[in-house]
Design an enzyme around this catalytic site. Structure first.
Site, PDB file in Angstrom:
ATOM      1  CB  ALA A 114      -1.963  -2.717   2.748  1.00  0.00           C
ATOM      2  CG  HIS A 115       2.356  -3.221   0.722  1.00  0.00           C
ATOM      3  ND1 HIS A 115       3.547  -2.782   0.875  1.00  0.00           N
ATOM      4  CD2 HIS A 115       1.480  -2.343   0.509  1.00  0.00           C
ATOM      5  CE1 HIS A 115       3.429  -1.421   0.930  1.00  0.00           C
ATOM      6  NE2 HIS A 115       2.162  -1.129   0.725  1.00  0.00           N
ATOM      7  CG  ASN A 116       5.710  -6.081   3.354  1.00  0.00           C
ATOM      8  OD1 ASN A 116       5.132  -5.457   2.280  1.00  0.00           O
ATOM      9  ND2 ASN A 116       6.701  -6.778   3.745  1.00  0.00           N
TER      10      ASN A 116
END
Lengths: 346, 346, 346
Positions: free
Chosen positions: C241-243
């Protein structure tokens, strides 16, 4: 894309203290800033960073008074967090307007209509009798089968596959390599042990404002429609089987799966890696915890579930706590048995 | 595609009561019918709908006698359900025959042979030395590497990726964005903490009548072949690792994974989100429940497993029932301890 | 690709006993050999096969003395296993050098630079302002957005989607239909029950020597970067997922998922179908067992976890053993209760 601090301040109705000609081409958290970035300061916990940040500009609340020297440019606004969000949205909007026109080669079948201001990327394929709305963006290497309808301003990302007869509403986002409308998994067992494929002749209907993640699969209905209602947000690698209906504004996190003919209510939250069995109904506002396996219909609204098989969240937590304490419980049991034995001898 | 009621009745050897010129372009359940649809009535439970359905025609058993006025057109046949199934299959067959010829641009490498009556969609890629059988359909945006063999009447859906040396049998369906023959996940740990890639030089062999779901991945063997036997049906988002063999007529539901070098027997049923470890052997007719994790070989045929780690289904259910009752068991334990204490004082 | 036994012996500095002109076009385990294959014998357990193998040649240790007649050609080397590995690597290297040049049609945007000796397959798409290193292979039907950087000798397999601003290092392998840099799953709940999309303006950075599996998805950061460090190996159908940041040389098996903003340490091993929650930090050298769900940060290095929710591996195993014994524990409890009752009466 680049903006000057002056342009940004105008956009946000803000006041500049510092160099108004500096150019901004990116955004960053205040603690991770680099030259060319813009950041914001809303929570006073982060105030120390405003004195050391490498960001070229920082958006601050209008009542902010520096306690030390500030080397970055400040933009004073009513509400720093809101202003920053508006800026990001504006940036993303302009980015997406970047793409327009028709790149070659691309393919379009007989009798398909394309609205105004549509982007069609190279190697995109549109079948026959499709209706593509205004402002739609069809990225490279995508496939739209026959009789597909795409509403205004929807974006079809690279490699998405939209099968025949799919209807997608307005302002939807279909991310890369998602597959919408593939044949449902329906096979009739035969006497000789083989399986015969059951024709899957229905379609998928996706209403407005829906988000479908990368590599997610949504199967077409056997007959009728698999339906994703308005405002639903689905993450990556999710499986939605044939004849499922997902209610308005429901959110489904990555790698979850909903089996055939199940109806999920509105405003539900399904966490990651959840499995939901087929042919059940889930009430509105249901919450299902990560990695749960929901095996039964949920009739009452607003409940939370967890575990595999999924149960009421609190009951599940209580049982799990006791599972952790099983070695201790076994000791207590042994202890009682020893005492019992002793008392038997007395 | 459209048919008149008259054409349908002829196809099904049926008798029409009503308007034989009405046009049918879709199928629906009798309770969800719309004008232009055909439905069927087999179970008397659904009889009330025949008097109110909006479907343009309904297929009924020859002994059906309406108790009220019927406004839809009826087609009387020997067996309504069977007739309806035949109709759907005929419809799907004609639909798939819809596609033919070669759309441009498409790519074919040196020395590849293509059979008769093959559809090659735009932006499809066929490498060198491939052998494509008769009646094969290769949808747009697909990739076939070098030395690929595709048997007669197999359908490769949009975005499917078939790596070098893959052999696919007759009458298979490979759904959108499936990946067949990607490198297996094999890495040798090195002294410095890095991993060195182990060459994956084998291939994938898929026998006849196999169905591979959308976004499913089947890795090639390190050496030799990953083998999917005849009649296997695999759903979406499934992972089949290198050197796995899946036995004849086994069914695997969505989001399950089989780890490297495992052999799954014939006629097994693996439900959704199951994990199977590597290097084990699973006997024929084994059933594995949803979200289970199978960690050991299964030697006896016909058993059912559930849980993570997976155990005999009934034992697992018994333990799970007691996990739910753990709070109560703990109470009983406390109760005994209190009584024990009291008796110690006496 | 074909080699004579004589060429292979030269490559491995080996001595031939048998026919040096035989042609080899494949490799196989000694027990699965076929004519045209080469095999190896290192473990004496497999010696019986050397007398019966159908392989055309077998690599053996220099001290091997046949006890019976051998019909296959033998190649004597210092270390048979090492020599075989070298041979496979050489074979794979030559195979991948097979592809070169630019197939038509393919697309490249303004201002993109392509290094020397780059393969660009048909229907591949490169956006604007990209920098493609030397020896890169971009297979057919791939998509690279704008401002993408690809390091030397990296291979982008068919159907991979690389979004705008992604940076990929040297010697990486991105397998088929992987999606790198799609929008993270970030939505802000609104008062009316709808969700508003949070702009995802960051990117993905993949360092050198990384392997990304087929149909795996790695989301871009909201701001900043999702980072995959050097030497990371990720299997098929994984969600990052993001980051998220994945530390150096960490290995993640198929169908696992790491939620937003989590940092995974170096040299970790995450087995298949694992879920990791968001916003946690996992220490170096952590091991997470298959199907586990990790819900909390791990601060100490070198620990092993299992279960959902995940706990210390040994504690989990102990609890699971007792879960299996719950029916027996309940019997013991009942037994104590009966005795207690009896003693109450005395």
């Amino acid at each position: 894309m680049k903006f000057t601090v002056s342009e940004i301040a105008q956009m946000l109705d803000g006041t500049i203290v510092g160099d108004e000609k500096i150019t901004i081409d990116s955004a960053a958290k205040i603690e991770e800033g680099r030259p060319g970035c813009i950041s914001f300061l809303a929570n006073s916990k982060y105030e120390p960073y405003v004195y050391s940040t490498l960001s070229s500009a920082v958006i601050v609340n209008k009542d902010f008074t520096p306690k030390k020297e500030v080397s970055t440019t400040l933009i004073y606004v009513e509400n720093a967090y809101t202003a920053f969000t508006i800026l990001l949205e504006e940036y993303q909007k302009r980015l997406s307007q970047n793409k327009s026109g028709v790149e070659q080669p691309c393919f379009i079948g007989d009798n398909s209509q394309v609205g105004s201001d549509v982007y069609r990327g190279a190697f995109s394929y549109i079948g026959k009798n499709c209706v593509i709305g205004d402002g739609v963006k069809i990225y490279p290497n995508t496939y739209l089968g026959d009789n597909v309808t795409i509403g205004n301003h929807t974006i079809i990302h690279p490699g998405a596959r939209i099968y025949d007869n799919t209807i997608i509403g307005k302002n939807c986002v279909i991310l890369a390599n998602a597959v919408i409308g593939g044949a449902g998994f329906g096979f009739a067992p035969q006497a000789d042990g083989t399986y015969k494929s059951i024709p899957q002749l229905g379609n998928v209907i996706i209403e407005d404002d829906v988000n479908i993640g990368s590599n997610t699969t949504i199967d077409c209905a056997t007959m009728g429609s698999t339906i994703i209602r308005q405002g639903v947000k689905i993450d990556n690698l999710v499986q939605i089987a044939h004849n499922v209906e997902i209610g308005k504004n429901t959110v489904i996190a990555a790698q979850s799966g909903v089996s055939g003919s199940t109806t999920v209510g509105e405003q539900c939250v399904i966490a990651g890696q959840v499995g939901v069995v087929g042919h059940i109904t889930i009430a509105n506002n249901t919450k299902i915890g990560a990695q749960s396996g929901l095996g039964k219909s949920v009739k009452k609204e607003g409940l939370s579930f967890s575990g595999s098989p999924a149960r009421d969240l609190n009951e599940h937590l209580r049982s799990m706590a006791l599972v952790r304490r099983l070695p201790e419980m076994e000791e207590r049991l042994k202890d009682l048995e020893r005492k019992q034995e002793t008392s038997d001898f007395q």
